[in-house]
Design an enzyme around this catalytic site. Sequence first.
Site, PDB file in Angstrom:
ATOM      1  N   GLU A 188      -3.595  -2.385  -6.551  1.00  0.00           N
ATOM      2  CA  GLU A 188      -2.874  -3.240  -5.608  1.00  0.00           C
ATOM      3  C   GLU A 188      -3.695  -4.494  -5.338  1.00  0.00           C
ATOM      4  OE1 GLU A 188      -1.737  -3.407  -0.864  1.00  0.00           O
ATOM      5  OE2 GLU A 188      -2.373  -1.491  -1.741  1.00  0.00           O
ATOM      6  N   THR A 245      12.916 -14.227  -2.953  1.00  0.00           N
ATOM      7  CA  THR A 245      12.381 -13.422  -4.063  1.00  0.00           C
ATOM      8  C   THR A 245      12.345 -14.232  -5.344  1.00  0.00           C
ATOM      9  OG1 THR A 245      13.094 -11.324  -3.103  1.00  0.00           O
ATOM     10  CG2 THR A 245      12.813 -11.386  -5.495  1.00  0.00           C
ATOM     11  N   GLY A 257       0.815  -1.212   0.000  1.00  0.00           N
ATOM     12  CA  GLY A 257       0.000   0.000   0.000  1.00  0.00           C
ATOM     13  C   GLY A 257       0.837   1.246   0.000  1.00  0.00           C
ATOM     14  N   GLU A 273     -26.914   2.527  23.043  1.00  0.00           N
ATOM     15  CA  GLU A 273     -26.000   1.486  22.599  1.00  0.00           C
ATOM     16  C   GLU A 273     -25.595   0.588  23.766  1.00  0.00           C
ATOM     17  OE1 GLU A 273     -21.773   1.024  20.146  1.00  0.00           O
ATOM     18  OE2 GLU A 273     -22.406   2.991  20.869  1.00  0.00           O
ATOM     19  N   GLY A 281     -15.295   4.218  18.410  1.00  0.00           N
ATOM     20  CA  GLY A 281     -15.331   2.826  18.825  1.00  0.00           C
ATOM     21  C   GLY A 281     -16.769   2.362  18.918  1.00  0.00           C
ATOM     22  N   HIS A 303     -15.413  11.993  11.344  1.00  0.00           N
ATOM     23  CA  HIS A 303     -14.028  11.517  11.422  1.00  0.00           C
ATOM     24  C   HIS A 303     -13.109  12.425  10.606  1.00  0.00           C
ATOM     25  CE1 HIS A 303     -14.671   7.644  13.504  1.00  0.00           C
ATOM     26  NE2 HIS A 303     -15.872   7.717  12.962  1.00  0.00           N
ATOM     27  N   CYS A 326     -16.198  11.066  17.173  1.00  0.00           N
ATOM     28  CA  CYS A 326     -17.296  10.103  17.077  1.00  0.00           C
ATOM     29  C   CYS A 326     -17.739   9.688  18.486  1.00  0.00           C
ATOM     30  CB  CYS A 326     -16.884   8.906  16.218  1.00  0.00           C
ATOM     31  SG  CYS A 326     -18.281   7.923  15.624  1.00  0.00           S
ATOM     32  N   LEU A 327     -17.408   8.471  18.938  1.00  0.00           N
ATOM     33  CA  LEU A 327     -17.770   8.065  20.294  1.00  0.00           C
ATOM     34  C   LEU A 327     -17.136   9.000  21.320  1.00  0.00           C
ATOM     35  CD1 LEU A 327     -19.204   5.910  22.053  1.00  0.00           C
ATOM     36  CD2 LEU A 327     -17.033   4.684  22.123  1.00  0.00           C
ATOM     37  N   GLY A 328     -15.966   9.555  20.981  1.00  0.00           N
ATOM     38  CA  GLY A 328     -15.312  10.499  21.879  1.00  0.00           C
ATOM     39  C   GLY A 328     -16.124  11.756  22.098  1.00  0.00           C
ATOM     40  N   MET A 329     -16.897  12.169  21.096  1.00  0.00           N
ATOM     41  CA  MET A 329     -17.814  13.296  21.283  1.00  0.00           C
ATOM     42  C   MET A 329     -18.984  12.880  22.166  1.00  0.00           C
ATOM     43  SD  MET A 329     -20.216  15.225  18.464  1.00  0.00           S
ATOM     44  CE  MET A 329     -21.862  15.776  18.951  1.00  0.00           C
ATOM     45  N   GLU A 356     -10.002  12.834  10.772  1.00  0.00           N
ATOM     46  CA  GLU A 356      -8.693  12.239  10.463  1.00  0.00           C
ATOM     47  C   GLU A 356      -8.635  11.654   9.064  1.00  0.00           C
ATOM     48  OE1 GLU A 356     -11.060   8.861  12.487  1.00  0.00           O
ATOM     49  OE2 GLU A 356     -10.913  11.046  12.574  1.00  0.00           O
TER      50      GLU A 356
END
Length: 547
Positions: free
Chosen positions: A139, A190, A18, A404, A353, A519, A380-383, A521
């Site tokens: 890839e 190889t 990658g 949840e 999460g 998100h 996300c869950l952190g908020m 990030e």
Amino acid sequence: MTRYIFITGGVVSSLGKGLASAALGALLQARGFTVRLRKLDPYLNVDPGTMSPFEHGEVFVTDDGAETDLDLGHYERFTGVAARATDSVSSGRIYSNVLEKERRGDYLGKTIQVIPHVTNEIKEFIDIGDGEVDFMLCEIGGTVGDIEGLPFFEAIRQFSQDKARGQCLFMHLTLLPYIKASGELKTKPTQHSVKELRSIGLAPDILVCRSEGPIPAKEREKLALFCNVRPDAVIAAQDLTSIYDAPLAYHAEGLDQAVLDAFMISPAPRPNMARWDDVHDRIVRAEGEVRVAIVGKYIQLEDAYKSIAEALTHAGMANRVRVRAEWIDAEIFEKEDPAPHLEGFHAILVPGGFGERGTEGKIKAVEFARTRKIPYFGICLGMQMAVIEAARNLAGIPDAGSEEFDDEAGEARFTPVVYHLKEWIQGNHTVARKKTDAKGGTMRLGAYTAHLKEGSTVAKAYGTTVIEERHRHRYEVDMSFRAALEDHGLLFSGVSPDGRLPEIVEVKDHPWFIGVQFHPELKSKPFAPHPLFADFVRAARDVSRLV
């Protein structure tokens, strides 16, 4: 005419296909070409959306709502080209498509076989967007010889025959192990990997060899001879201090030139490496260090938070500091006081999460950051944890929680400040979801617009009041609690265009305390750090200078 580059791997997995693909895409861009990158994964999951982060790492989400492999994050970070749903496919998706067509009768009663029906489906996927760009880099996941990967290898063999001569190129990434006891770099693995590749009808044009150090001329000539490639097409991929040195390192090894030579593109446009020279300079000339605690639940595998780690690195570049991210298991705080673990950090980040495990520990981390005036970033869950913490400790709702967590316990234990999102607006239509729906692909996924409150911390960070960010969640903060929370200092500074869904919260009279439902990030790049991460690290840097 689009030229196709197929990247395969051998010997062992996780060699960095990658990263090599992304770096090559960046190098071709530096020479003025347009590129798009794709990932073909042999696993039978339809997509990685329901796979465990412990096993597969993070799920990367595209603007159009596809849940994809984390390698697409590398592609975006290195090239700046926004990935699409058509840039990632798995065996599961391919077989699902074939079976759907069979059930509809599209094959007119024929016997369905791997060849030609599965391979044709793969070829049709690869051919999407033909003619849109100068180079399409594809890839192939896994390693040559994997039984589940054989249909993909056969498909790209057929594809190269279907296209005009010289329109396809094969790049093979292998390992050159160094035997310390004998002081030898071994080429035999190889050679066997290439032999396996040739046995299924594919011959590499370029060899990229992962090694701890440079490849001596003798071993390079041996590889060229036994693997039937040109000596200048044997490219060393040495271990690097930073992945963002990969474009410069591959350019120094001549990878981009080898590709252009293989396609007989002459004269080759001169590369402009200024972007990557600047990135390198910001890495090596950092003027300080900040410590950021990441309080999560998937800390055993760093790839589970890959984009967050990279976004923090980008933010460090923007602020000319080195970010030292340290991973802390949120469950520790459910038994212990967080103070001894978090004191000394300049900022705290709680990522996304799923599930209840570790959430009470995250709430304690939020409280520590809020009360100690330490920069806090909740994603996300952190908020949601930030909202629950404020509801419990500021707004007088001691049993505030999330549906949840009630669902996991089988009973209602909390006042649901966070609820299961049942419907939302996507484009020009309403999306409806039930708790009993299948898990895969049923969340609020992809890019959505948010409106920011003028004068808020987030509006200042973005420099605008209208943004678009990528989402991946199925639970939402209940806006009916907005007034009570804002009365106690938790500002809802970003909402959906219709005002029904909260996107961002921030704490008043705090150096930097922001929670976002999306998100950010996923959109950060080394040459274009995400504004929220850049401002977060700026706040952490300011704290570090006060200590």
